[in-house]
Design a protein around this motif. Structure first.
Motif, PDB file in Angstrom:
ATOM      1  N   MET A   1      -1.742-126.444  45.867  1.00 15.83           N
ATOM      2  CA  MET A   1      -2.024-126.124  47.230  1.00 15.83           C
ATOM      3  C   MET A   1      -0.692-125.918  47.949  1.00 15.83           C
ATOM      4  SD  MET A   1      -3.941-128.411  50.145  1.00 15.83           S
ATOM      5  CE  MET A   1      -4.906-129.157  48.894  1.00 15.83           C
ATOM      6  N   SER A   2      -0.612-124.881  48.741  1.00 14.55           N
ATOM      7  CA  SER A   2       0.639-124.562  49.414  1.00 14.55           C
ATOM      8  C   SER A   2       0.821-125.402  50.685  1.00 14.55           C
ATOM      9  CB  SER A   2       0.668-123.081  49.781  1.00 14.55           C
ATOM     10  OG  SER A   2      -0.245-122.817  50.833  1.00 14.55           O
ATOM     11  N   ASN A   3       2.074-125.579  51.068  1.00 13.70           N
ATOM     12  CA  ASN A   3       2.369-126.266  52.325  1.00 13.70           C
ATOM     13  C   ASN A   3       1.800-125.498  53.508  1.00 13.70           C
ATOM     14  OD1 ASN A   3       3.681-128.450  51.202  1.00 13.70           O
ATOM     15  ND2 ASN A   3       5.681-127.466  51.278  1.00 13.70           N
ATOM     16  N   ASP A   4       1.748-124.177  53.388  1.00 14.24           N
ATOM     17  CA  ASP A   4       1.181-123.349  54.449  1.00 14.24           C
ATOM     18  C   ASP A   4      -0.290-123.695  54.670  1.00 14.24           C
ATOM     19  OD1 ASP A   4       1.181-121.167  56.373  1.00 14.24           O
ATOM     20  OD2 ASP A   4       0.023-120.051  54.883  1.00 14.24           O
ATOM     21  N   LEU A   5      -1.041-123.844  53.594  1.00  6.66           N
ATOM     22  CA  LEU A   5      -2.453-124.205  53.713  1.00  6.66           C
ATOM     23  C   LEU A   5      -2.594-125.604  54.318  1.00  6.66           C
ATOM     24  CD1 LEU A   5      -5.438-123.623  53.315  1.00  6.66           C
ATOM     25  CD2 LEU A   5      -5.202-124.378  50.937  1.00  6.66           C
ATOM     26  N   ILE A   6      -1.787-126.541  53.873  1.00  5.89           N
ATOM     27  CA  ILE A   6      -1.814-127.900  54.439  1.00  5.89           C
ATOM     28  C   ILE A   6      -1.542-127.850  55.941  1.00  5.89           C
ATOM     29  CG2 ILE A   6      -0.580-130.110  54.483  1.00  5.89           C
ATOM     30  CD1 ILE A   6      -2.013-130.193  52.028  1.00  5.89           C
ATOM     31  N   ASN A   7      -0.546-127.062  56.348  1.00  7.70           N
ATOM     32  CA  ASN A   7      -0.209-126.952  57.767  1.00  7.70           C
ATOM     33  C   ASN A   7      -1.340-126.324  58.575  1.00  7.70           C
ATOM     34  OD1 ASN A   7       2.312-128.115  57.365  1.00  7.70           O
ATOM     35  ND2 ASN A   7       3.329-126.144  57.087  1.00  7.70           N
ATOM     36  N   GLN A   8      -1.985-125.311  58.011  1.00  6.24           N
ATOM     37  CA  GLN A   8      -3.114-124.672  58.699  1.00  6.24           C
ATOM     38  C   GLN A   8      -4.269-125.654  58.868  1.00  6.24           C
ATOM     39  OE1 GLN A   8      -4.235-120.617  57.403  1.00  6.24           O
ATOM     40  NE2 GLN A   8      -2.346-120.658  56.204  1.00  6.24           N
ATOM     41  N   ILE A   9      -4.541-126.421  57.831  1.00  3.25           N
ATOM     42  CA  ILE A   9      -5.619-127.419  57.901  1.00  3.25           C
ATOM     43  C   ILE A   9      -5.256-128.497  58.922  1.00  3.25           C
ATOM     44  CG2 ILE A   9      -6.775-129.260  56.620  1.00  3.25           C
ATOM     45  CD1 ILE A   9      -6.665-127.346  54.159  1.00  3.25           C
ATOM     46  N   GLY A  10      -4.008-128.956  58.905  1.00  7.30           N
ATOM     47  CA  GLY A  10      -3.565-129.958  59.867  1.00  7.30           C
ATOM     48  C   GLY A  10      -3.707-129.487  61.302  1.00  7.30           C
ATOM     49  N   ALA A  11      -3.470-128.198  61.538  1.00 10.66           N
ATOM     50  CA  ALA A  11      -3.622-127.642  62.883  1.00 10.66           C
ATOM     51  C   ALA A  11      -5.079-127.673  63.335  1.00 10.66           C
ATOM     52  CB  ALA A  11      -3.076-126.216  62.927  1.00 10.66           C
ATOM     53  N   ILE A  12      -6.002-127.587  62.397  1.00  7.49           N
ATOM     54  CA  ILE A  12      -7.433-127.615  62.729  1.00  7.49           C
ATOM     55  C   ILE A  12      -7.900-129.032  63.013  1.00  7.49           C
ATOM     56  CG2 ILE A  12      -9.769-127.255  61.808  1.00  7.49           C
ATOM     57  CD1 ILE A  12      -8.536-124.876  60.199  1.00  7.49           C
ATOM     58  N   VAL A  13      -7.544-129.979  62.149  1.00  4.44           N
ATOM     59  CA  VAL A  13      -8.104-131.335  62.250  1.00  4.44           C
ATOM     60  C   VAL A  13      -7.215-132.314  63.002  1.00  4.44           C
ATOM     61  CG1 VAL A  13      -9.518-131.061  60.185  1.00  4.44           C
ATOM     62  CG2 VAL A  13      -7.220-132.033  59.979  1.00  4.44           C
ATOM     63  N   GLY A  14      -5.975-131.949  63.297  1.00  2.42           N
ATOM     64  CA  GLY A  14      -5.069-132.832  64.019  1.00  2.42           C
ATOM     65  C   GLY A  14      -4.464-133.895  63.118  1.00  2.42           C
ATOM     66  N   LEU A  58     -11.014-121.655  55.384  1.00  7.75           N
ATOM     67  CA  LEU A  58      -9.648-121.550  54.844  1.00  7.75           C
ATOM     68  C   LEU A  58      -9.622-121.799  53.340  1.00  7.75           C
ATOM     69  CD1 LEU A  58      -7.214-123.306  57.341  1.00  7.75           C
ATOM     70  CD2 LEU A  58      -7.079-120.971  56.494  1.00  7.75           C
ATOM     71  N   CYS A  59     -10.314-122.849  52.913  1.00 11.32           N
ATOM     72  CA  CYS A  59     -10.335-123.170  51.479  1.00 11.32           C
ATOM     73  C   CYS A  59     -10.937-122.035  50.673  1.00 11.32           C
ATOM     74  CB  CYS A  59     -11.096-124.480  51.247  1.00 11.32           C
ATOM     75  SG  CYS A  59     -10.198-125.931  51.835  1.00 11.32           S
ATOM     76  N   HIS A  60     -11.991-121.433  51.194  1.00 14.07           N
ATOM     77  CA  HIS A  60     -12.619-120.303  50.494  1.00 14.07           C
ATOM     78  C   HIS A  60     -11.640-119.126  50.410  1.00 14.07           C
ATOM     79  CE1 HIS A  60     -15.695-117.583  49.067  1.00 14.07           C
ATOM     80  NE2 HIS A  60     -15.345-116.740  50.033  1.00 14.07           N
ATOM     81  N   THR A  61     -10.975-118.826  51.519  1.00 15.59           N
ATOM     82  CA  THR A  61     -10.022-117.720  51.554  1.00 15.59           C
ATOM     83  C   THR A  61      -8.889-117.925  50.555  1.00 15.59           C
ATOM     84  OG1 THR A  61     -10.509-117.257  53.868  1.00 15.59           O
ATOM     85  CG2 THR A  61      -8.397-116.456  53.034  1.00 15.59           C
ATOM     86  N   HIS A  62      -8.424-119.168  50.431  1.00 14.81           N
ATOM     87  CA  HIS A  62      -7.306-119.487  49.535  1.00 14.81           C
ATOM     88  C   HIS A  62      -7.766-119.928  48.147  1.00 14.81           C
ATOM     89  CE1 HIS A  62      -4.016-119.248  52.497  1.00 14.81           C
ATOM     90  NE2 HIS A  62      -4.967-119.567  53.358  1.00 14.81           N
ATOM     91  N   GLN A  63      -9.079-119.850  47.889  1.00 10.08           N
ATOM     92  CA  GLN A  63      -9.672-120.269  46.615  1.00 10.08           C
ATOM     93  C   GLN A  63      -9.249-121.694  46.253  1.00 10.08           C
ATOM     94  OE1 GLN A  63      -8.566-117.050  43.931  1.00 10.08           O
ATOM     95  NE2 GLN A  63     -10.413-115.932  44.515  1.00 10.08           N
ATOM     96  N   GLN A  64      -9.251-122.563  47.266  1.00  3.13           N
ATOM     97  CA  GLN A  64      -8.865-123.958  47.091  1.00  3.13           C
ATOM     98  C   GLN A  64     -10.091-124.781  46.724  1.00  3.13           C
ATOM     99  OE1 GLN A  64      -5.909-125.754  47.137  1.00  3.13           O
ATOM    100  NE2 GLN A  64      -7.328-127.310  46.444  1.00  3.13           N
ATOM    101  N   PRO A  65     -10.116-125.407  45.539  1.00  7.78           N
ATOM    102  CA  PRO A  65     -11.256-126.248  45.163  1.00  7.78           C
ATOM    103  C   PRO A  65     -11.306-127.518  46.014  1.00  7.78           C
ATOM    104  CG  PRO A  65      -9.686-126.047  43.325  1.00  7.78           C
ATOM    105  CD  PRO A  65      -9.127-125.301  44.476  1.00  7.78           C
ATOM    106  N   VAL A  66     -12.517-127.917  46.386  1.00  9.53           N
ATOM    107  CA  VAL A  66     -12.706-129.116  47.202  1.00  9.53           C
ATOM    108  C   VAL A  66     -13.712-130.062  46.549  1.00  9.53           C
ATOM    109  CG1 VAL A  66     -12.187-127.890  49.348  1.00  9.53           C
ATOM    110  CG2 VAL A  66     -14.550-128.131  48.625  1.00  9.53           C
ATOM    111  N   VAL A  67     -13.569-131.332  46.876  1.00 11.18           N
ATOM    112  CA  VAL A  67     -14.518-132.373  46.486  1.00 11.18           C
ATOM    113  C   VAL A  67     -14.922-133.078  47.773  1.00 11.18           C
ATOM    114  CG1 VAL A  67     -14.836-134.535  45.226  1.00 11.18           C
ATOM    115  CG2 VAL A  67     -13.440-132.717  44.244  1.00 11.18           C
TER     116      VAL A  67
END
Length: 98
Positions: A1-14, A58-67
């Motif tokens: 997972m990229s730092n960019d994706l982590i940062n985008q998620i952090g911006a959404i959830v705080g 975001l996860c779907h766009t980046h093909q990031q698997p989730v649990v």
């Protein structure tokens, strides 16, 4: 997972909605697997359905698997995560709305 994706998620959830590093490793994946620390790269804790929808998009766009972690009370280990996955914890979504 990229730092960019982590940062985008952090911006959404705080800041209260994203756990990384040691905060992830201190968590357990399931009640029945008490000696198995969470292996995910991050734990996302959305507080609203809107946040959850944005994170999942975001996860779907980046093909990031989730649990998904709900109560983590299953007996089959379905909530166990691996290093390439992202955990979506529903623990902050604990209000009943009309």
């Amino acid at each position: 997972m990229s730092n960019d994706l982590i940062n985008q998620i952090g911006a959404i959830v705080g800041p209260n909605g994203l756990l990384i590093g040691d905060d992830v490793a201190q968590r357990q994946d399931a009640i029945m697997f008490a000696n198995h620390p969470c292996q995910a790269q991050a734990i996302v804790r959305p507080a609203t359905t809107e946040q959850l929808a944005e994170v999942m998009k975001l996860c779907h766009t980046h093909q990031q698997p989730v649990v998904t972690h709900g109560g983590r009370s299953g007996l089959v280990g379905g909530t166990r995560s691996s290093a390439e996955q992202l955990v979506i914890s529903l623990e902050r979504m604990n209000q009943i709305e009309e």
